[in-house]
Structures are given as C-alpha cells and as structure tokens.
Design a protein around this motif. Structure first.
Motif, PDB file in Angstrom:
ATOM      1  N   LEU A   1       0.821  -1.207   0.000  1.00 32.09           N
ATOM      2  CA  LEU A   1       0.000   0.000   0.000  1.00 32.09           C
ATOM      3  C   LEU A   1       0.854   1.257   0.000  1.00 32.09           C
ATOM      4  N   LYS A   2       1.966   1.214   0.762  1.00 30.47           N
ATOM      5  CA  LYS A   2       2.865   2.373   0.793  1.00 30.47           C
ATOM      6  C   LYS A   2       3.503   2.610  -0.575  1.00 30.47           C
ATOM      7  N   ARG A   3       3.940   1.511  -1.237  1.00 30.86           N
ATOM      8  CA  ARG A   3       4.545   1.662  -2.568  1.00 30.86           C
ATOM      9  C   ARG A   3       3.531   2.193  -3.576  1.00 30.86           C
ATOM     10  N   GLU A   4       2.305   1.673  -3.509  1.00 29.39           N
ATOM     11  CA  GLU A   4       1.266   2.153  -4.426  1.00 29.39           C
ATOM     12  C   GLU A   4       0.970   3.628  -4.193  1.00 29.39           C
ATOM     13  N   GLN A   5       0.913   4.027  -2.917  1.00 24.84           N
ATOM     14  CA  GLN A   5       0.646   5.426  -2.605  1.00 24.84           C
ATOM     15  C   GLN A   5       1.794   6.315  -3.069  1.00 24.84           C
ATOM     16  N   ALA A   6       3.034   5.832  -2.871  1.00 23.50           N
ATOM     17  CA  ALA A   6       4.197   6.605  -3.324  1.00 23.50           C
ATOM     18  C   ALA A   6       4.186   6.757  -4.847  1.00 23.50           C
ATOM     19  N   ALA A   7       3.788   5.678  -5.558  1.00 26.32           N
ATOM     20  CA  ALA A   7       3.708   5.756  -7.027  1.00 26.32           C
ATOM     21  C   ALA A   7       2.637   6.741  -7.466  1.00 26.32           C
ATOM     22  N   ARG A   8       1.492   6.714  -6.765  1.00 21.83           N
ATOM     23  CA  ARG A   8       0.429   7.680  -7.100  1.00 21.83           C
ATOM     24  C   ARG A   8       0.876   9.113  -6.835  1.00 21.83           C
ATOM     25  N   ASP A   9       1.551   9.318  -5.692  1.00 20.02           N
ATOM     26  CA  ASP A   9       2.031  10.659  -5.366  1.00 20.02           C
ATOM     27  C   ASP A   9       3.045  11.146  -6.397  1.00 20.02           C
ATOM     28  N   PHE A  10       3.949  10.222  -6.820  1.00 20.51           N
ATOM     29  CA  PHE A  10       4.955  10.594  -7.816  1.00 20.51           C
ATOM     30  C   PHE A  10       4.300  10.963  -9.144  1.00 20.51           C
ATOM     31  N   LYS A  11       3.300  10.163  -9.540  1.00 22.65           N
ATOM     32  CA  LYS A  11       2.610  10.433 -10.806  1.00 22.65           C
ATOM     33  C   LYS A  11       1.870  11.758 -10.741  1.00 22.65           C
ATOM     34  N   GLU A  12       1.198  12.015  -9.616  1.00 28.11           N
ATOM     35  CA  GLU A  12       0.480  13.282  -9.462  1.00 28.11           C
ATOM     36  C   GLU A  12       1.445  14.467  -9.497  1.00 28.11           C
ATOM     37  N   GLN A  13       2.622  14.300  -8.857  1.00 27.88           N
ATOM     38  CA  GLN A  13       3.611  15.372  -8.865  1.00 27.88           C
ATOM     39  C   GLN A  13       4.139  15.619 -10.271  1.00 27.88           C
ATOM     40  N   GLU A  14       4.373  14.511 -11.018  1.00 27.49           N
ATOM     41  CA  GLU A  14       4.828  14.653 -12.394  1.00 27.49           C
ATOM     42  C   GLU A  14       3.792  15.382 -13.236  1.00 27.49           C
ATOM     43  N   GLN A  15       2.508  15.015 -13.072  1.00 28.89           N
ATOM     44  CA  GLN A  15       1.445  15.681 -13.820  1.00 28.89           C
ATOM     45  C   GLN A  15       1.333  17.146 -13.431  1.00 28.89           C
ATOM     46  N   GLN A  16       1.491  17.421 -12.136  1.00 26.74           N
ATOM     47  CA  GLN A  16       1.428  18.805 -11.671  1.00 26.74           C
ATOM     48  C   GLN A  16       2.586  19.625 -12.234  1.00 26.74           C
TER      49      GLN A  16
END
Length: 335
Positions: free
Chosen positions: A114-129
């Motif tokens: 769950l932590k890895r999935e959340q980190a991947a989502r956060d990274f993707k959101e940051q990249e999109q931002q």
C-alpha cells in the motif's frame, strides 16, 4: 485420524479442560504442567457442587455442563488419555502461533504494498502537476509574446557604400527583390514560440545552467533568451532571434551530433514539430543564399559552381551555412 477432544463452552466461550476445572496447569505456548491426582479431584468436586442437578433443578445447561465435567474428569485421571489431550493442546497452540506470525507477515507485506502504491500515485500526481505548471509557464510566455505590439519587422536598411555596386541585369534583381519582400512578409508573422526549442537532459549524468546551455547552443545561432524550468529540473526553453538557429539545432540533433547527444530536443509548440511558417521562411532563405552571384571568385570554396557539384546532404549543410551567414548579415546591417 487425528485426535479430536470434546469441545466445551462456558457462557458462550470455548474453554479447554484445565480452564473448565480452573486449574492453572495449562499456559498458552507451553506444555501443561504435571498435576497431582488430588489436585484434579479437588477441582472436580468444587465444580460439581456448582453444576450438580440437585443444585440446579430444571436447568438443562447446568445438567449438560455437569455431564461434560464428568467426562473431563475421566480424561484427566487417565494418564494415557491426558497425555494425548496435552499433545493436542500444544499442537493447537503452535498452530495458532504460526497463524499469528503469518498474519503479521501478511499484514506487513500488505502495508508495504500500500505504501509503494501510494508513493507511485504521489509521484505520478507530482509529475502531472509539474508538467501542467510547465505548460502554464510556456503558455504565459506565448501570451506575453502575442500581447506585444505586432509591428511588422522592418526590412534591413542597406548601408551606404563607398564603392558603387556593379550593375546587373534587372531580371535577377527583380527575382531577388520579390524573394526578399516575401521573406520580410513571412518574418513579420513570426511569434516567439516559432523560434523556441524545448530541451531535456538527465541531471544524474550531467547538469546544466544558463551559462553552459548558452555555450553549447549559441554555436547554432543568436540566442534571444534561455528559460530553465523551476518546476521541472532538467528542462529549459531556448529562444533564438531567427528561424535559422532552431533549424540548425534540429538538423544537428537529427544527424546524431555528439555535441547534442546528452539532450532530447523538440520544438516548443503544441505539436512538437517544425512550424509550417518556419519551413517556408527557411526555403526562402536557402533560395536566396544559393542564388548565383554576379561575379565569381575562382578560389572561393563555397562558390555556386562548387555547390552544384555537392551531394544532396552536402548541399543541405552548405545552404544552411549560407542561410546562417545571410541571416547574420541581415541582423548586422539592421537598424
């Protein structure tokens, strides 16, 4: 067939034989302690007084517990049956412990996932931002350019010459004049984004700043400005003063120039392709640059006669160099 002792429930809770008799011989995760027969009988008599039918007339639950008490007493007084029951308790306890440990391992693995999935989502959101902010900055630059006064670019004014120019036939002069007039007309339509490139590089391998980028990319033309991205490190916009500079960069990049091998380069417009207006201007510049001069120098290495003997690839390089020289001459003589 594995041993399955009788199950006993007291007030809705499953208990083992020792708990039923309230004997402290059994502890979880350890073998039951040895008990004297007198201890078992004493515990049995105390429980029998509680559940005896005479003490609980008409109470079916008490009667059932009294019968179970008698069977438990028989098991614990029989050394063989008691030993078998003790082994069953120890095996069940070990199994529960293994299940508990396995549950802990599963829980940790699930939490890590769950932590890895959340980190991947956060990274993707940051990249999109970051990408959205970068595009916003680029759009702001374009709007600022479009909002600037749209006065047409004036054609370079010729400087008075001390020596009179030799007269040529009117036909070449008329053709050149038309080409130059068309060139000036197209250049007046240029926007800043038409002469801007977007570059990327891997900062882990080699980092760059405005100074190092200027040293590398000024060889291809006169740079107007360089804007590094503050939101997306490793990315920058390079704007040239004319179309010759970005075209020379893209041409060098397409031929795997070692100087540009560390960069990913594209046009800064939405399509990431060369603007049609730029292509038309370049064609006019090349046509003007490749016009046969009125006088020939027999020792000139870039003369018209030498150029027509070159291959197609060489001719592209030759006309690009002539276009750059032509563009620099026009900028140098402009007022």
């Amino acid at each position: 067939m594995s041993y399955q002792p009788e199950k006993i429930e007291v007030e809705g809770r499953a208990v083992n034989y020792y708990e039923f008799l309230q004997l402290e011989a059994y502890q979880p995760d350890s073998a039951p302690k040895e008990l004297r027969v007198s201890d078992i009988r004493k515990a049995y008599r105390a429980k029998a007084l509680i559940y005896h039918p005479d003490k609980n007339p008409g109470d079916e639950i008490a009667a059932q517990l009294f019968l179970q008490l008698k069977r438990v007493y028989d098991v614990l007084l029989d050394p063989q049956r008691k030993s078998e029951y003790d082994r069953h308790l120890l095996s069940s306890s070990s199994k529960r412990q293994r299940v508990k440990e396995m549950d802990g391992v599963r829980k940790k693995a699930r939490d890590d996932l769950l932590k890895r999935e959340q980190a991947a989502r956060d990274f993707k959101e940051q990249e999109q931002q970051n990408a959205a902010q970068y595009e916003t900055e680029l759009d702001r630059l374009r709007r600022r350019t479009n909002a600037a006064p749209t006065e047409p670019r004036q054609a370079p004014r010729p400087q008075p010459s001390e020596h009179p120019k030799p007269r040529h036939s009117k036909a070449p002069q008329d053709a050149n004049s038309k080409l130059k007039a068309r060139l000036n007309e197209l250049e007046a339509q240029l926007k800043s984004s038409d002469t801007t490139l977007k570059i990327r590089w891997k900062r882990k391998i080699e980092d760059h700043n405005v100074g190092s980028l200027t040293r590398i990319f000024s060889d291809f033309g006169t740079i107007d400005h360089i804007i590094p991205s503050s939101k997306k490190p490793g990315t920058a916009l390079i704007s040239y003063t004319s179309v010759v500079g970005p075209h020379a960069v893209m041409n060098a990049s397409a031929t795997n120039s070692e100087k540009l091998s560390a960069f990913e380069i594209s046009w800064a417009n939405a399509s990431r392709q060369q603007p049609p207006l730029v292509k038309e201007i370049l064609e006019l510049m090349k046509e003007l640059a490749s016009q046969k001069p009125s006088t020939q120098s027999s020792n000139s290495s870039d003369s018209y006669e030498a150029a027509v003997k070159l291959t197609l690839a060489q001719f592209e390089s030759w006309t690009l160099a002539r276009a750059q020289a032509f563009d620099q001459a026009r900028q140098g003589t402009s007022v």
